[in-house]
Design an enzyme around this catalytic site. Structure first.
Site, mmCIF file in Angstrom:
data_model
loop_
_atom_site.group_PDB
_atom_site.id
_atom_site.type_symbol
_atom_site.label_atom_id
_atom_site.label_comp_id
_atom_site.label_asym_id
_atom_site.label_seq_id
_atom_site.Cartn_x
_atom_site.Cartn_y
_atom_site.Cartn_z
ATOM 1 N N HIS A 1 6.145 -6.420 -2.631
ATOM 2 C CA HIS A 1 5.774 -5.836 -4.016
ATOM 3 C C HIS A 1 5.098 -6.643 -4.944
ATOM 4 C CE1 HIS A 1 8.446 -2.386 -2.882
ATOM 5 N NE2 HIS A 1 7.242 -1.960 -2.243
ATOM 6 N N HIS B 1 -0.924 0.497 5.505
ATOM 7 C CA HIS B 1 -1.024 -0.750 5.091
ATOM 8 C C HIS B 1 -1.988 -1.670 5.680
ATOM 9 C CE1 HIS B 1 2.442 -0.535 2.255
ATOM 10 N NE2 HIS B 1 3.058 0.179 2.775
#
Length: 400
Positions: free
Chosen positions: A251, A378
């Site tokens: 993240h 992703h």
């Protein structure tokens, strides 16, 4: 030379991921996407469950295929998914998107900001790709986010609400706000309307500079209603799949990517400076010097909590390093290093899709079917961003 320093190499990987999920996840009986595709052999292991995030990500993915002049079926696949998302997942009576369905029947109507953010992302990319209904879905999802989740006093979004919107959970989370920021950026790129860019900037500024000051600039995941770090959250569940305790290198890299994208549209100097800080933190405390790769979660000193290696973590770091390498060749070196690691361990050599998770030493400890919300979002997103970075004639990225 790293083949992924070329558009041809990146497009090959982009196309491989699209082809892994098409036509496997297209369901013409129930409708929508059967997104639970076995990551090793490519078969659908759960044909009934329909998840809001998987639906939105699928629309987003196939819309990117249209934008990148991918296979002709991308347009059909995006239209197919958007129709189901806009009609079956949408609860017209309560005006929100249902979280999970069994075929077409709701099984969980909890209203998650995270899920609504992904619908906004799907609508934005569909609209940008010229998919009918994309703009309407963009506006509807944005309206719900603004009216139900956005908290003006904090400049951030709440996390979840009851099905009837009677109450908000006191939990506040990093992840929902990160993906809201991503979706708002996409909405701006699709419409050129400043309201989306302004909101994306506010969320990024508030979270990555103000909220994180309480944790020395590192990104904690879990917060109280007043946006104070809840350092004890899930401490008894260190391996929680979606809300583990600790700091997540993935993240940090993902926020670095978003700040670098924001810097393409805003002139504030802190955006790139903070993007570099967050990427540097991700690799400084997240890189496994013994086995290679980035840990899933760590303590603030870099000691791993969960040392597993997740595919999404590495491709997000690849996307961030591609964008940052336009300004500093040190990030191009990380780009090459991350691709080399991923090719060796995380990409399925048979199909080209990405594995969800491996152990620290790159072994499998189960069927590894992957989470039900991950139909290639992703790798497709970050290959697409890297291709865009190559088009920018950067000073560093693309050199040998």
């Amino acid at each position: 030379m790293n083949v992924y320093r070329t558009r041809a190499g990146l497009f090959h990987q982009f196309r491989d991921v699209l082809q892994f999920y098409y036509p496997a996840m297209i369901d013409t009986v129930v409708g929508g996407y059967a997104a639970q595709v076995d990551e090793r052999d490519g078969y659908v292991y759960d044909a009934r469950t329909r998840h809001l995030v998987a639906a939105a990500r699928g629309v987003h993915n196939f819309s990117l295929g249209v934008l990148e002049n991918g296979p002709d079926w991308c347009r059909y696949a995006a239209e197919h998914g958007l129709q189901f998302l806009s009609s079956v997942h949408w609860d017209d009576e309560r005006e929100g998107y249902d979280w999970q369905l069994d075929c077409r029947e709701p099984t969980d109507r909890t209203r998650y900001c995270y899920g609504h953010a992904f619908v906004l992302l799907a609508g934005a990319r569909a609209h940008e790709a010229g998919i009918p209904g994309g703009r309407a879905e963009l506006e509807r999802a944005f309206d719900v986010l603004e009216e139900r989740f956005y908290e003006t006093e904090h400049g951030l979004y709440a996390d979840r609400a009851t099905p009837d919107w009677d109450s908000l959970s006191p939990y506040r989370g990093q992840n929902a706000n990160m993906h809201a920021c991503e979706a708002l950026l996409a909405a701006y790129e699709a419409t050129d309307e400043e309201r989306f860019l302004e909101r994306a900037y506010t969320v990024a500024d508030r979270f990555t500079r103000e909220v994180t000051s309480a944790t020395d600039g590192l990104l904690w995941e879990h917060y109280t209603e007043e946006w104070e770090p809840d350092l004890a959250y899930n401490e008894d569940q260190p391996a929680h799949q979606f809300r583990p305790p600790g700091y997540q290198p993935g993240h940090h890299a993902e926020w670095a990517k978003l700040l670098a994208l924001l810097a393409d549209h805003r002139s504030e100097g802190w955006l790139l400076e903070r993007a570099r800080e967050l990427f540097d933190a991700a690799v400084d405390f997240g890189w496994d010097d013994e086995h290679g790769g980035l840990y899933y979660t760590v303590q603030d000193d870099g000691e791993p909590i969960v040392a597993d290696k997740y595919g999404w973590v590495h491709i997000e770091a690849i996307g961030a390093s591609a964008l940052l390498s336009r300004f500093d060749d040190a990030y191009a070196e990380w780009y090459d290093r991350l691709w080399a690691y991923s090719r060796e361990h995380l990409i399925n050599p048979k199909y080209g899709n990405w594995y969800a998770r491996l152990t620290r030493a790159h072994e499998r400890d189960g069927p590894n079917r992957g989470p039900a919300v991950e139909p290639g979002y992703h790798p497709l997103t970050n290959c697409w961003l890297a291709m865009r970075a190559l088009e920018d004639e950067p000073p560093a990225f693309g050199t040998s």
